[in-house]
Write a protein that holds these residues in place. Structure first.
Motif, PDB file in Angstrom:
ATOM      1  N   LEU A 122       0.866  -1.178   0.000  1.00 25.94           N
ATOM      2  CA  LEU A 122       0.000   0.000   0.000  1.00 25.94           C
ATOM      3  C   LEU A 122       0.906   1.232   0.000  1.00 25.94           C
ATOM      4  O   LEU A 122       1.259   1.766   1.044  1.00 25.94           O
ATOM      5  CB  LEU A 122      -0.946  -0.036   1.190  1.00 25.94           C
ATOM      6  N   LEU A 123       1.288   1.635  -1.207  1.00 28.95           N
ATOM      7  CA  LEU A 123       2.291   2.679  -1.371  1.00 28.95           C
ATOM      8  C   LEU A 123       1.696   3.935  -1.998  1.00 28.95           C
ATOM      9  O   LEU A 123       0.805   3.824  -2.839  1.00 28.95           O
ATOM     10  CB  LEU A 123       3.432   2.156  -2.265  1.00 28.95           C
ATOM     11  N   PRO A 124       2.159   5.139  -1.701  1.00 24.95           N
ATOM     12  CA  PRO A 124       3.130   5.427  -0.647  1.00 24.95           C
ATOM     13  C   PRO A 124       2.507   5.228   0.742  1.00 24.95           C
ATOM     14  O   PRO A 124       1.392   5.667   0.974  1.00 24.95           O
ATOM     15  CB  PRO A 124       3.481   6.902  -0.881  1.00 24.95           C
ATOM     16  N   GLU A 125       3.256   4.601   1.627  1.00 25.17           N
ATOM     17  CA  GLU A 125       2.669   4.189   2.903  1.00 25.17           C
ATOM     18  C   GLU A 125       2.208   5.358   3.776  1.00 25.17           C
ATOM     19  O   GLU A 125       1.199   5.264   4.468  1.00 25.17           O
ATOM     20  CB  GLU A 125       3.617   3.257   3.667  1.00 25.17           C
ATOM     21  N   GLU A 126       2.942   6.503   3.719  1.00 28.54           N
ATOM     22  CA  GLU A 126       2.540   7.664   4.529  1.00 28.54           C
ATOM     23  C   GLU A 126       1.138   8.123   4.133  1.00 28.54           C
ATOM     24  O   GLU A 126       0.369   8.613   4.950  1.00 28.54           O
ATOM     25  CB  GLU A 126       3.502   8.857   4.350  1.00 28.54           C
ATOM     26  N   ASP A 127       0.893   7.954   2.858  1.00 30.45           N
ATOM     27  CA  ASP A 127      -0.369   8.388   2.308  1.00 30.45           C
ATOM     28  C   ASP A 127      -1.539   7.538   2.814  1.00 30.45           C
ATOM     29  O   ASP A 127      -2.568   8.047   3.231  1.00 30.45           O
ATOM     30  CB  ASP A 127      -0.217   8.245   0.795  1.00 30.45           C
ATOM     31  N   TYR A 128      -1.347   6.221   2.801  1.00 28.89           N
ATOM     32  CA  TYR A 128      -2.397   5.335   3.292  1.00 28.89           C
ATOM     33  C   TYR A 128      -2.590   5.504   4.788  1.00 28.89           C
ATOM     34  O   TYR A 128      -3.684   5.354   5.306  1.00 28.89           O
ATOM     35  CB  TYR A 128      -2.084   3.871   2.956  1.00 28.89           C
TER      36      TYR A 128
END
Ligand SMILES: Nc1ncnc2c1ncn2[C@@H]1O[C@H](COP(=O)(O)OP(=O)(O)OP(=O)(O)O)[C@@H](O)[C@H]1O
Ligand SMILES: Nc1ncnc2c1ncn2[C@@H]1O[C@H](COP(=O)(O)OP(=O)(O)OP(=O)(O)O)[C@@H](O)[C@H]1O
Ligand code: SF4
Ligand SMILES: [Mg+2]
Ligand SMILES: [Mg+2]
Lengths: 354, 326
Positions: free
Chosen positions: A167-173
């Motif tokens: 689930l990339l970008p992870e910061e976003d998710y």
């Protein structure tokens, strides 16, 4: 207990003993022992009608083993899942988790049971609160169970795991809300959350049914990897037989609240013994339109747990059924003495199996 | 004749600090009586497309562009009132989230009757009841279900109930968004066969959104393949699934799990991940993962190319040998 019930539980006990003997060296490798599990409901409108959703389910599960469960919709797979992790209590029968009755574990400490046994549900949309960000959902699960000493560490753990499942970008998710994800993405979060607590076993109820095949592979690999690494046992409930065969070590086929056939995944799929399993497998299609499906037909109405047929529970729909099938209740038999059990006394007489 | 004509259709989700282009300039003609299977990776915009066409998205947090003609009328330009006559009665949808549609405090029978009455106020109780029982039989459910509450039904039973409900008003188009995914294969095949059989009689056009390629292969006349919000390829099922022109179609087919001879079964994944739909990009969205990609693919958006008038694709380097093409 009726005589039939006694007979069938004795048979089941014998089967278990045989299997136990095989596994004696790996004795403490067993994480789950399920014996004659029953779950009956009463219908709200008609209190006198008994819904026999689980009607005598027995099996064992080894540490790190994956047991696939397939079968008719409404045959009790989800009920089994809920009862196994203690979300609902069984009407009768016993579940030993690490040799301890789960009723005891539950009485002592619900949180402990939750940490040991987790569930991934069929419908990811119902699983999450849409007002809480994905990152907070995952971090708070860690916090609740005292995993990760600081908020910062927990955040990093969550970010790492998001990355691991693609689930990339992870910061976003991390920042998104559940309703901002597609069904597939949400289901990966759901699996992730259940795995974060490193449980002894998880019940995954249709975990990939909403994912497309390419992502499905990814999630299956992830579940498989994590389970193998942590030695987590998995009860994998699915209608996708090809995928179940891929991930499962053994497969159990259910029908009307009982196991009709159980054995090594390959055995059950390539050499099905029970008439119901044969029909099920022949109904699996191919993506190549040149190979049109040639499904074995099962006749009649689908079964109802409110009205279970006499004798073999499949006898009213089985193409091989004889008079005896309609009167004699069937128990699990190990005809080949290889742990491939089938609930049909006549299985070896059906021509392909002979 | 086209029963649904989707033209230059785009949908964006608007977040606080982002815009997700979930459906990107899609052109799709759905012909009357020609069942269509829509496939594509999770997040490729399949559900959003139909939600957008039926205007079921929140207007504050999403933006819809383009046109969608149903029997000659643009659904997007209609007033809400006009639309409410079309939705459910003419075009009905069984959603992925179907399990949530039922009311927990009403029996299935009461719930279905209420909905029926909204659209057909004059109907008699006895007629409705008969109709309901017939529809339940169609999806292989006993009539006792009418007296039950949603929580008393299994996931698959609820899903079947919502399929029955969607046929209640005799729609012209039935959209099934992962509607049979929660069922065992025997039940799934029985229901789809039943629907297939009544399609002609009811003059029903079926749109099936699914991850299951075998369902499309066995039950849909045409197939549309989506990726990253864009249409990649569309055509008759036999053409597309046997001789895919688009590399993504080929890869998607290959990732479909099969019972391999060696007994392991294959679960092949396509390497890489789908592009981030929040970031604008040039060229083809599949370029990063595609074995055929050339420089042109990264720069220039592929336009629709036609193999014949029912089969088209969006790719600069289409495959020659189809499935076998490596
Ligand atoms: N409310 C929302 N806000 C922001 N993004 C959204 C929202 N709903 C969906 N998306 C995004 O839009 C894209 C398309 O989603 P959609 O649900 O249409 O995909 P799908 O093809 O139906 O996927 P699946 O097969 O998993 O159901 C996804 O990337 C998803 O993350
Ligand atoms: N709370 C309840 N009250 C009454 N009956 C119930 C209840 N929960 C489940 N049942 C019944 O028990 C049976 C088994 O349901 P269950 O959800 O376990 O099936 P399943 O095998 O998971 O089906 P599916 O594949 O469709 O998800 C069904 O007939 C269902 O109607
Ligand atoms: S016992 Fe008889 S009815 Fe039951 S599965 Fe075997 S052959 Fe069929
Ligand atoms: Mg279920
Ligand atoms: Mg969807």
């Amino acid at each position: 207990m009726s005589e039939k019930d006694i007979k069938s539980s004795v048979q089941e006990m014998i089967n278990r003993q045989t299997k136990k003997a095989d596994q004696i060296i790996q004795a403490d490798q067993t994480i789950l022992q399920v014996t004659s599990l029953k779950k009956y409901y009463r219908q709200k409108n008609k209190r006198n009608v008994l819904v026999r959703s689980l009607d005598g389910v027995s099996f064992e599960l080894g540490r790190g083993e994956c047991l696939g469960i397939i079968g008719e919709s409404g045959c009790g797979k989800s009920t089994l899942g809920r009862v196994l992790i203690g979300l609902e209590d069984a009407t009768a029968g016993e579940i030993l988790l690490d040799y301890e009755d789960i009723k005891e574990v539950k009485k002592r400490n619900r949180k402990e049971l939750r940490r040991k046994a987790q569930m991934v549900f069929q419908n990811p949309f119902d699983t999450f609160d849409n007002r809480i960000r994905i990152g907070d959902i995952l971090s708070s699960a860690l916090k609740l169970h005292n995993i990760g000493s600081t908020a910062k560490i927990r955040k990093q753990m969550v970010l790492d795991s998001l990355k691991k499942v693609g689930l990339l970008p992870e910061e976003d998710y991390y920042k998104r809300y559940p309703n901002e994800l597609s069904g597939g993405q949400l289901q990966r979060i759901s699996i992730l959350r259940s795995m974060l607590l490193k449980p002894e076993f998880i019940v995954a109820d249709e975990p990939v049914s909403m994912l497309d095949v390419s992502v499905r592979a990814e999630v299956i690999h992830m579940l498989d990897d994590m389970a193998k690494k942590e030695n987590t046992a998995v009860v994998f409930i699915s209608h996708d037989i090809a995928t179940t065969r891929y991930i499962a070590d053994r497969i159990a086929v259910m029908y009307l609240g009982r196991i009709m056939e159980i054995g090594k995944a390959n055995e059950v799929i390539t050499n099905p013994l029970h008439p119901y399993t044969k029909a099920l497998i022949s109904n699996c299609g191919d993506a190549d339109p040149r190979n049109k499906m040639k499904p074995l037909q099962v006749k009649g109405e689908p079964p109802s747990p409110m009205n279970i047929p006499e004798g073999c529970v499949f006898s009213d729909r089985c193409p091989y059924a004889t008079q005896r099938c309609r009167t004699e209740e069937q128990t699990l038999h190990d005809f080949k003495e290889n742990g491939h059990l089938v609930r049909c006394r006549f299985a070896m007489q059906h021509k392909e199996n002979g | 004749m086209s029963i649904l004509e989707i033209k230059d259709f785009s949908v964006s989700y608007l977040g606080d600090d982002y815009v997700v282009r979930a459906v990107d300039q899609v052109n799709l003609h759905i012909e009357e009586g020609v069942s269509l299977g829509i496939v594509g990776e999770s997040g490729s915009g399949k559900s959003t497309l139909m939600l957008g066409v039926l205007r079921l998205l929140n207007e504050r947090t999403s933006k819809t562009e383009g046109e969608a003609f149903f029997a000659g009328n643009d659904l997007i330009a209609m007033t809400r009132k006009e639309l409410s006559k079309v939705r459910w009665a003419e075009i009905s949808v069984v959603f992925q989230k179907a399990m949530n549609v039922f009311s927990p405090v009403h029996t299935i029978g009461t719930f279905l009757t209420d909905i029926y009455r909204v659209h057909r106020p004059a109907a008699k109780a006895k007629e409705i009841r008969k109709e309901q029982e017939e529809l339940l039989a169609l999806v292989n459910l006993p009539k006792q279900v009418l007296k039950m509450y949603p929580h008393e039904l299994s996931g698959g039973m609820l899903q079947r109930t919502s399929i029955a409900m969607s046929l209640m008003l005799r729609p012209k188009i039935l959209v099934m968004d992962e509607a049979t995914t929660a069922l065992d294969v025997i039940t799934q095949n029985q229901i789809l066969t039943e629907i297939l059989e009544i399609e002609d009689k009811l003059q029903l056009t079926r749109i099936l959104i699914t991850h299951d390629m075998s369902v499309v292969a066995n039950f849909c006349k045409k197939i549309a393949v989506f990726y990253a919000g864009r249409l990649m390829e569309v055509g008759f099922t036999e053409d597309v699934l046997i001789n895919p022109k688009h590399p993504y179609t080929r890869d998607l087919i290959k990732s479909y799990p099969t019972f391999a001879e060696d007994g392991t079964g294959t679960v092949v994944r396509i390497p890489g991940t789908m592009i981030d739909l929040k970031k604008p990009y040039e060229g083809c969205p599949y370029a990063e993962r595609c074995s055929q990609a050339t420089d042109r693919c990264r720069k220039e958006r592929p336009l629709e190319s036609f193999v014949n008038n029912s089969w088209s694709y969006y790719c600069h380097n289409p495959l020659e040998g189809g499935r076998a093409d490596e």
